[in-house]
Design a protein around this motif. Structure first.
Motif, mmCIF file in Angstrom:
data_model
loop_
_atom_site.group_PDB
_atom_site.id
_atom_site.type_symbol
_atom_site.label_atom_id
_atom_site.label_comp_id
_atom_site.label_asym_id
_atom_site.label_seq_id
_atom_site.Cartn_x
_atom_site.Cartn_y
_atom_site.Cartn_z
ATOM 1 N N LYS A 120 0.764 -1.260 -0.072
ATOM 2 C CA LYS A 120 -0.024 -0.123 0.031
ATOM 3 C C LYS A 120 1.084 1.303 0.018
ATOM 4 C CE LYS A 120 -3.666 2.022 2.778
ATOM 5 N NZ LYS A 120 -4.583 2.324 3.818
ATOM 6 N N LYS A 121 1.808 1.275 0.904
ATOM 7 C CA LYS A 121 3.032 2.415 0.807
ATOM 8 C C LYS A 121 3.543 2.711 -0.584
ATOM 9 C CE LYS A 121 3.816 2.253 5.617
ATOM 10 N NZ LYS A 121 4.752 2.035 6.883
ATOM 11 N N GLU A 122 3.969 1.401 -1.265
ATOM 12 C CA GLU A 122 4.611 1.474 -2.349
ATOM 13 C C GLU A 122 3.676 2.067 -3.643
ATOM 14 O OE1 GLU A 122 5.978 -2.195 -3.163
ATOM 15 O OE2 GLU A 122 7.764 -2.052 -1.636
ATOM 16 N N ARG A 123 2.346 1.706 -3.514
ATOM 17 C CA ARG A 123 1.327 2.371 -4.168
ATOM 18 C C ARG A 123 1.190 3.706 -4.153
ATOM 19 N NH1 ARG A 123 -1.809 -2.514 -3.111
ATOM 20 N NH2 ARG A 123 -3.000 -1.315 -1.847
ATOM 21 N N GLU A 124 1.093 4.139 -2.846
ATOM 22 C CA GLU A 124 0.885 5.629 -2.553
ATOM 23 C C GLU A 124 2.057 6.312 -3.200
ATOM 24 O OE1 GLU A 124 -1.818 7.078 -1.536
ATOM 25 O OE2 GLU A 124 -2.970 5.085 -1.422
ATOM 26 N N ALA A 125 2.971 5.758 -2.870
ATOM 27 C CA ALA A 125 4.479 6.358 -3.222
ATOM 28 C C ALA A 125 4.539 6.698 -4.820
ATOM 29 C CB ALA A 125 5.843 5.791 -2.866
ATOM 30 N N ARG A 126 4.206 5.561 -5.578
ATOM 31 C CA ARG A 126 4.223 5.501 -7.073
ATOM 32 C C ARG A 126 3.205 6.596 -7.639
ATOM 33 N NH1 ARG A 126 4.331 -0.084 -6.375
ATOM 34 N NH2 ARG A 126 2.209 -0.214 -7.426
ATOM 35 N N ARG A 127 1.902 6.475 -6.845
ATOM 36 C CA ARG A 127 0.796 7.645 -7.392
ATOM 37 C C ARG A 127 1.244 8.972 -7.103
ATOM 38 N NH1 ARG A 127 -4.342 4.750 -4.483
ATOM 39 N NH2 ARG A 127 -5.411 6.598 -5.500
ATOM 40 N N LYS A 128 1.892 9.273 -5.868
ATOM 41 C CA LYS A 128 2.420 10.506 -5.572
ATOM 42 C C LYS A 128 3.346 11.191 -6.492
ATOM 43 C CE LYS A 128 4.469 13.230 -1.985
ATOM 44 N NZ LYS A 128 4.781 13.446 -0.506
ATOM 45 N N GLU A 129 4.267 10.028 -6.831
ATOM 46 C CA GLU A 129 5.472 10.453 -7.763
ATOM 47 C C GLU A 129 4.819 10.672 -9.093
ATOM 48 O OE1 GLU A 129 9.434 8.406 -9.739
ATOM 49 O OE2 GLU A 129 8.415 7.493 -8.172
ATOM 50 N N ARG A 130 3.730 9.971 -9.499
ATOM 51 C CA ARG A 130 3.291 10.122 -10.897
ATOM 52 C C ARG A 130 2.546 11.493 -10.786
ATOM 53 N NH1 ARG A 130 1.637 4.463 -10.550
ATOM 54 N NH2 ARG A 130 -0.759 5.152 -9.861
ATOM 55 N N ARG A 131 1.640 11.773 -10.168
ATOM 56 C CA ARG A 131 1.185 12.930 -10.092
ATOM 57 C C ARG A 131 2.077 14.400 -9.898
ATOM 58 N NH1 ARG A 131 -1.859 11.040 -5.252
ATOM 59 N NH2 ARG A 131 -3.733 9.813 -5.821
ATOM 60 N N GLU A 132 3.109 14.190 -9.390
ATOM 61 C CA GLU A 132 4.151 15.244 -9.249
ATOM 62 C C GLU A 132 4.760 15.361 -10.769
ATOM 63 O OE1 GLU A 132 6.842 14.190 -6.276
ATOM 64 O OE2 GLU A 132 5.647 14.781 -4.666
ATOM 65 N N GLU A 133 5.211 14.185 -11.361
ATOM 66 C CA GLU A 133 5.601 14.237 -12.617
ATOM 67 C C GLU A 133 4.636 14.890 -13.672
ATOM 68 O OE1 GLU A 133 6.861 10.333 -13.549
ATOM 69 O OE2 GLU A 133 8.548 10.287 -12.272
ATOM 70 N N LYS A 134 3.540 14.528 -13.323
ATOM 71 C CA LYS A 134 2.444 15.001 -14.177
ATOM 72 C C LYS A 134 2.197 16.529 -14.139
ATOM 73 C CE LYS A 134 -2.677 14.409 -15.455
ATOM 74 N NZ LYS A 134 -3.847 13.717 -14.833
ATOM 75 N N ASP A 135 2.258 16.840 -13.041
ATOM 76 C CA ASP A 135 1.979 18.197 -12.585
ATOM 77 C C ASP A 135 3.090 19.068 -13.483
ATOM 78 O OD1 ASP A 135 -0.333 18.017 -11.385
ATOM 79 O OD2 ASP A 135 0.603 18.103 -9.244
ATOM 80 N N GLU A 136 4.362 18.474 -13.260
ATOM 81 C CA GLU A 136 5.576 19.246 -13.742
ATOM 82 C C GLU A 136 5.465 19.208 -15.432
ATOM 83 O OE1 GLU A 136 8.804 17.326 -12.531
ATOM 84 O OE2 GLU A 136 8.748 17.824 -10.263
ATOM 85 N N LEU A 137 5.066 18.166 -15.836
ATOM 86 C CA LEU A 137 4.874 18.104 -17.552
ATOM 87 C C LEU A 137 3.814 19.086 -17.949
ATOM 88 C CD1 LEU A 137 5.437 14.274 -17.933
ATOM 89 C CD2 LEU A 137 7.139 16.133 -18.379
ATOM 90 N N GLU A 138 2.628 18.947 -17.284
ATOM 91 C CA GLU A 138 1.352 19.571 -17.866
ATOM 92 C C GLU A 138 1.281 21.068 -17.540
ATOM 93 O OE1 GLU A 138 -1.876 17.237 -16.670
ATOM 94 O OE2 GLU A 138 -1.477 15.941 -18.427
#
Length: 363
Positions: A120-138
């Motif tokens: 669960k922690k790993e999933r949350e970390a991946r989701r947070k990382e994806r959101r941050e990357e998405k924000d930076e790109l978009e």
């Protein structure tokens, strides 16, 4: 022929030709008997080979069980000796075995709980990382500046303008947008983004609302109800069928979608629509296996759980399969395992991508 030749030799002991023919006939008869015996022996060997695997499997299971019992008895003897040396109370084999099994079960449950929490922690970390990357790109420079302003918050101070102020800057009183009137916006009008249970069609045009015509404000419309209902309907129709090498017909299908949770929305920023969803689902499945010549088929059931169904990482979705009910016998396990894998692939590689496509193209 043998009887006739034997009679000839019996009547004429000096008949050499008859004796040779009789010996030749006897030899032919012996060769034929030997050949027939060998053929029947091979036939029974082939028939017996059908049961060899089952007998071997039974022997291996029995041997494994004996080894486990011997190891268990040895462990008990060691514990019994330790208790005697330590002056502790004696314990029966039955009580010791029950305590041992309870301790092992508890340890296994704790280990599974830790592993689940870690995942669960790993999933949350991946989701947070994806959101941050998405924000930076978009988010471009203007979007980033706008988001900072939104985080600080807006304030509107209502006050009456003097005649001099009106002549300089005009009338700044709020007006209803798109309503054709000059009065202020009313609750439920176009003065705010709709946050109801909309379908993607209501926000998929790629354009912002009238009040946000320049596209500088993040506008988001909730499509969660549509997404949950649509995903449930698509999962409910999942089915696979096949035929194994022995001719047994085997099929699997989703019988009930018990739960679909999560959120979905369409965000419009600077005239561009972004389709966002984060969902999970649980469903029951059933496998039916029919063997040739069998009076009725066998059915096996289980549960499938889907976690992390997200718009930006469909490949990271987790699919957990848990069998329920009676255990699958060894002779059916290869077919059942194969069709379960086909069912997993049908859901992950076909059903979920089709849902994502429908979310973007539904009108």
């Amino acid at each position: 022929a043998k009887r006739d030749l034997a009679r000839v030799v019996e009547l004429d002991q000096a008949n050499g030709a008859g004796k040779r023919e009789l010996a030749l006939v006897k030899k032919k008869i012996q060769e034929h008997k030997a050949k027939s015996k060998k053929s029947f022996a091979n036939l029974f060997e082939r028939a017996g080979g059908v049961y060899d695997d089952r007998e071997r499997e039974k022997e291996e299971k029995a041997a494994k069980k004996r080894r486990e019992e011997e190891a268990l008895q040895q462990a008990y003897d060691q514990e019994k000796g330790r208790r005697e040396e330590a002056g502790e109370a004696e314990i029966s084999f039955k009580d010791w075995k029950e305590q041992k099994e309870a301790a092992e079960k508890k340890a296994k449950e704790e280990e599974e709980a830790k592993a689940k929490e870690q995942r669960k922690k790993e999933r949350e970390a991946r989701r947070k990382e994806r959101r941050e990357e998405k924000d930076e790109l978009e988010l471009d420079e203007d979007d980033a500046s706008l988001m900072k302003e939104l985080q600080r918050g807006y304030c509107y101070f209502r006050r009456n303008q003097s005649a001099e102020e009106k002549s300089l800057i005009g009338d700044i009183a709020p007006k209803k947008v798109g309503g054709g009137g000059d009065g202020p916006s009313t609750p439920g009008g176009h003065g705010a983004a709709s946050m109801g249970a909309a379908s993607p069609a209501s926000a998929s045009s790629g354009s912002a609302s009238a009040w946000n015509s320049d596209g500088t404000t993040w506008e988001e419309k909730d499509c969660s109800v549509w997404a949950r209902d649509t995903l449930e309907s698509m999962l409910q129709r999942v089915t696979v069928a096949g035929e194994d090498h022995q001719g047994a017909s085997v099929s699997a299908k989703v019988t009930k979608v018990s739960k679909v949770d999560g959120d979905a929305s369409v965000a419009v920023v600077r005239g561009k629509a972004r389709y966002l969803f984060d969902l999970s689902a649980e469903m029951d499945y059933e496998i039916e296996l029919e063997e040739q010549g069998a009076a009725s088929g066998k059915k096996y059931r289980g549960k499938i759980t889907l976690v992390d169904i997200t718009n930006d990482a469909l490949d990271d979705m987790e699919v957990a399969v848990v069998p329920k009910g009676a255990a699958v016998p060894p002779n059916h396990k290869p077919q059942v395992d194969a069709v379960v894998q086909d069912l997993r692939n049908e859901i992950k590689a076909k059903c979920i991508p089709e849902f994502a496509a429908a979310f973007q193209t539904s009108q």
